[in-house]
Design a protein around this motif. Structure first.
Motif, PDB file in Angstrom:
ATOM      1  N   ARG A  60       0.810  -1.112   0.009  1.00  0.00           N
ATOM      2  CA  ARG A  60      -0.016   0.117  -0.004  1.00  0.00           C
ATOM      3  C   ARG A  60       1.020   1.106  -0.264  1.00  0.00           C
ATOM      4  N   VAL A  65      -4.784   3.237   0.949  1.00  0.00           N
ATOM      5  CA  VAL A  65      -4.389   3.565  -0.366  1.00  0.00           C
ATOM      6  C   VAL A  65      -3.408   2.647  -0.897  1.00  0.00           C
ATOM      7  N   ASP A  67      -1.487  -0.091  -3.551  1.00  0.00           N
ATOM      8  CA  ASP A  67      -0.765  -0.084  -4.752  1.00  0.00           C
ATOM      9  C   ASP A  67      -1.573  -1.302  -5.637  1.00  0.00           C
ATOM     10  N   GLU A 159     -18.088   2.421   2.628  1.00  0.00           N
ATOM     11  CA  GLU A 159     -17.034   1.366   1.700  1.00  0.00           C
ATOM     12  C   GLU A 159     -17.672   0.055   2.093  1.00  0.00           C
TER      13      GLU A 159
END
Ligand code: MLT
Length: 203
Positions: A60, A65, A67, A159
């Motif tokens: 990440r 966030v 990758d 989410e």
């Protein structure tokens, strides 16, 4: 991948694929799996990525966030690992049910986002949406249990709802449990996961 395989006493039970959270190991969820199905075989895997010494299943860039290139690569790597393990240990690779917590739940969701038959089902404890802008496969044969906390600082409720909508929209059968906790794995959500699993896979 570093892992533990334990053959269960019931060859017809699903193989439980255990995927730990950030900083965990392949030992973390052994007790949970034993509690959920003491007769099932277990394949418990350690994430191949290290973040400041903490094992994870993909890189990440920051908290929350991901990758995405690495996530795709690691998803493929885990998928091949499961297929190889099925040959090595002689289990049915179409009868694998994941138990994932946090980062482990996220890679389990990514497996389902990319492939319709790597997992027959999954218990996702505090998952996020692993990636967006992807055409999901037909998941109508896949059963998913999601446990979420409405005070989870890592995964906000919207989410969780988005993940539920994406999986349901792809045809998966999803049961969603809300608790008034945060990101931790609660005893009561494990009980709920167990009840769901017994109903879906062992009745
Ligand atoms: C992730 O990076 O996968 C999520 O933020 C959950 C975690 O902290 O592992």
């Amino acid at each position: 991948m570093k892992h533990i395989y334990q053959a269960g006493s019931n060859p017809n039970a699903p193989v439980l694929l255990l995927l730990h959270g950030t900083g965990g190991t392949e030992r973390d969820l052994l007790g949970v799996a034993q509690h959920i199905d003491a007769e099932a075989s277990i394949l418990s895997v350690r994430g191949n990525v290290l973040e400041n010494g903490m094992p994870r299943f993909f890189r990440r860039l920051a908290e929350g966030v991901f990758d995405i290139e690495d996530l795709k690569l690691r998803t493929e790597e885990l998928k091949s690992f499961i297929a190889g393990a099925a040959e090595q240990y002689g289990f049915d690779r179409h009868n694998v049910v994941a138990i994932g917590y946090s980062n482990g739940a996220n890679i389990a969701a990514s497996l389902m986002f990319h492939d319709k038959d790597v997992l027959a089902g999954a218990m996702l404890h505090h998952p996020m949406v692993p990636l967006r802008d992807l055409q999901l496969p037909d998941l109508s044969a896949v059963k998913v249990f999601i446990a979420a906390g409405d005070n989870d600082p890592i995964c906000p409720p919207q989410e969780t709802n988005e993940l539920n909508e994406l999986l349901t929209g792809a045809g998966a059968s999803v049961e969603l449990l809300w608790e008034s906790y945060g990101h931790q794995l609660s005893r009561s959500e494990i009980e709920a996961a167990k009840a769901w699993y017994r109903k879906m896979f062992r009745s």
